[in-house]
Design an enzyme around this catalytic site. Structure first.
Site, PDB file in Angstrom:
ATOM      1  N   ARG A  36      -8.712  -7.711 -10.957  1.00  0.00           N
ATOM      2  CA  ARG A  36      -8.724  -6.266 -11.203  1.00  0.00           C
ATOM      3  C   ARG A  36      -9.464  -5.901 -12.491  1.00  0.00           C
ATOM      4  O   ARG A  36      -9.972  -4.786 -12.609  1.00  0.00           O
ATOM      5  CB  ARG A  36      -7.290  -5.746 -11.256  1.00  0.00           C
ATOM      6  N   LYS A 205       7.701  -8.157   7.075  1.00  0.00           N
ATOM      7  CA  LYS A 205       8.468  -7.065   7.674  1.00  0.00           C
ATOM      8  C   LYS A 205       7.643  -6.095   8.509  1.00  0.00           C
ATOM      9  O   LYS A 205       6.642  -5.566   8.052  1.00  0.00           O
ATOM     10  CB  LYS A 205       9.189  -6.296   6.560  1.00  0.00           C
ATOM     11  N   GLY A 361      -1.898  -7.393  -1.312  1.00  0.00           N
ATOM     12  CA  GLY A 361      -1.658  -8.463  -2.280  1.00  0.00           C
ATOM     13  C   GLY A 361      -1.665  -9.868  -1.705  1.00  0.00           C
ATOM     14  O   GLY A 361      -2.400 -10.738  -2.178  1.00  0.00           O
ATOM     15  N   GLY A 384      -0.592  -1.689  -2.190  1.00  0.00           N
ATOM     16  CA  GLY A 384       0.021  -0.487  -1.620  1.00  0.00           C
ATOM     17  C   GLY A 384      -1.011   0.604  -1.352  1.00  0.00           C
ATOM     18  O   GLY A 384      -0.940   1.310  -0.345  1.00  0.00           O
TER      19      GLY A 384
HETATM   20  C1  3PG Z   1       0.064  -2.289  -7.737  1.00  0.00           C
HETATM   21  O1  3PG Z   1      -0.082  -3.422  -8.184  1.00  0.00           O
HETATM   22  O2  3PG Z   1       0.577  -2.077  -6.626  1.00  0.00           O
HETATM   23  C2  3PG Z   1      -0.488  -1.138  -8.525  1.00  0.00           C
HETATM   24  O3  3PG Z   1      -0.925  -1.551  -9.768  1.00  0.00           O
HETATM   25  C3  3PG Z   1       0.530  -0.041  -8.628  1.00  0.00           C
HETATM   26  O4  3PG Z   1       1.682  -0.509  -9.240  1.00  0.00           O
HETATM   27  P1  3PG Z   1       3.103  -0.029  -8.729  1.00  0.00           P
HETATM   28  O5  3PG Z   1       3.288  -0.556  -7.331  1.00  0.00           O
HETATM   29  O6  3PG Z   1       4.094  -0.592  -9.702  1.00  0.00           O
HETATM   30  O7  3PG Z   1       3.084   1.480  -8.740  1.00  0.00           O
HETATM   31 MG    MG Z   2       2.594  -1.904  -5.764  1.00  0.00          MG
END
Ligand code: 3PG
Ligand code: MG
Length: 402
Positions: A36, A205, A361, A384
């Site tokens: 990132r 899930k 992720g 997300g």
């Molecule tokens: C992530 O890694 O999903 C983003 O940086 C956002 O972070 P958060 O899910 O804690 O809002």
């Molecule tokens: Mg997140």
């Protein structure tokens, strides 16, 4: 919004929201994956090369109650400095111990063209996540223009990602180069996909992936379902899944998704066989079984050899591929074969001309682990955010810039 590439930032102070929420080693606090950060460097350098200065703001982790050392962005300053000084230039990188207040204000106002200031973790203030307008205004006062390059946080309507936009005129709001690239890759898959378009959806899930599957039913020709979530589909269809993961309250919904897919002519592919284990451990006893006939005391932890072949075949015939979520417990070497086979097939399809986007992720961690990151067309920095984009939602961090 103005075009970032066409704007000249000479003598301007650019306040850039980045997503430097990078994983740190728990003991040493060293960065374990800097993707990132490297992904945002081009945006920062463009402003510096124009003769502007840069003020970076980010969150790190999820601090609960004010400042906490393990969530301090001071731990990444040294690495940021090295990433910005890899081309023989000398770029000063300053750090402010607080993202608002006297030190931040003074350092920002004294910043010279070509210099960088990194602000302390925005989430040390509750106001960030609450989207507090006064807090956003204080941040906004640090810069002449606002650039949002934090795709990974674009699904959050926080002070620095969305609320802050109102304090900049539309001509002073920009998407950074990373945001541009992320949106272009996602749009290509969502709206300009060459067919056949195969989506690979995995992970533990079903409940996390219902909305993305629903949205993809109008876009994809094929959907491959793997990972723990596959067993909820198996059980819903009357299969025997032993001790495999299952969301019993989602059985009906799984059947409903299968029916909707059939009505729309979308092929849903479930793994015909699984690697099963007698405990959730890398050293468990292993065997292979049909995914819908797993004995009690055993659980499916990876897709089996027939499923690998079945899925590889589909991927080899695909022109567009979206991959979100692993096929098994790839963190354990005994159960990583399926995810690796899929990564291999996606890479092979890409060599043969398919456009492949990997996001979320775990699937990103998998392509990195197996060394496939540069063998796919695009690896998203969003988890997300990427998921919500493909659910068809408008992300607050994107809407705010426009
Ligand atoms: C992530 O890694 O999903 C983003 O940086 C956002 O972070 P958060 O899910 O804690 O809002
Ligand atoms: Mg997140």
């Amino acid at each position: 919004m103005t075009s970032f590439a066409q704007h000249n930032f000479a003598n301007q102070k650019a306040l850039i929201r980045v997503d430097f929420n990078v994983p740190l080693d728990k003991q040493t606090l060293a960065i374990t994956d800097d993707t990132r950060m490297t992904a945002a460097i081009a945006t920062i350098k463009k402003v510096l090369n124009d003769g502007g200065s840069v003020i970076l703001m980010s969150h790190l982790g999820r601090p609960k109650d004010g400042p906490e050392d393990k969530y301090s962005l001071k731990h990444i300053v040294k690495h940021l400095h090295s990433l910005l000084n890899d081309d023989g230039k000398t770029t000063n990188v300053f750090f402010a111990n607080d993202c608002i207040g006297d030190q931040a204000n003074t350092t920002a106002s004294m910043l010279k063209p070509g210099e960088v200031l990194l602000l302390e973790n925005l989430r040390f203030y509750k106001e960030e996540e609450k989207g507090d307008a006064d807090f956003a205004k204080k941040l906004a006062s640090l810069g002449d223009v606002w650039i949002n390059d934090a795709f990974g946080t674009a699904h959050r309507a926080h002070a620095s990602t969305a609320v802050i936009a109102q304090f900049f005129a539309p001509e002073n709001r920009f998407f950074g180069l990373l945001m541009d690239a992320e949106v272009a890759a996602a749009e290509k898959v969502l709206h300009k996909a060459d067919k056949p378009f195969t989506a690979i959806i995995g992970g533990a899930k079903v409940s996390d992936k219902i909305m993305i599957i629903e949205n993809l039913l109008d876009k994809a020709t094929d959907i491959i379902i793997g990972g723990g979530m596959a067993y909820t589909f198996m059980k819903a269809q009357g299969g025997k899944i032993g001790n495999s993961l299952c969301e019993d309250d989602k059985l009906e919904m799984a059947l409903d998704l299968l029916k909707k897919a059939a009505d729309k002519g979308v092929n849903i592919h479930l793994p015909s066989d699984s690697i099963i284990a007698d405990s959730f451990s890398n050293d468990a006893n292993k065997s292979t079984a049909p995914s819908n006939n797993i004995q009690d005391g055993w659980m499916g932890l990876d897709i089996g050899p027939m499923a690998c072949e079945q899925f590889t075949n589909i991927l080899h015939h695909s022109k567009t591929i979206l991959w979100n979520g692993p096929m098994g417990v790839f963190e354990m070497s005994s159960f990583q074969h399926g995810t690796k086979a899929i990564a291999t097939a996606v890479a092979e399809a890409t060599v043969n001309g398919a456009f492949s986007l990997v996001g979320g992720g775990d699937s990103v961690a998998a392509v990195n682990l197996f060394g496939f990151a540069d063998k796919v067309s695009y690896v998203s920095t969003g988890g997300g955010a990427m998921l919500e984009y493909f659910e068809g939602k408008e992300l607050p961090g994107i809407a705010a810039v426009k």
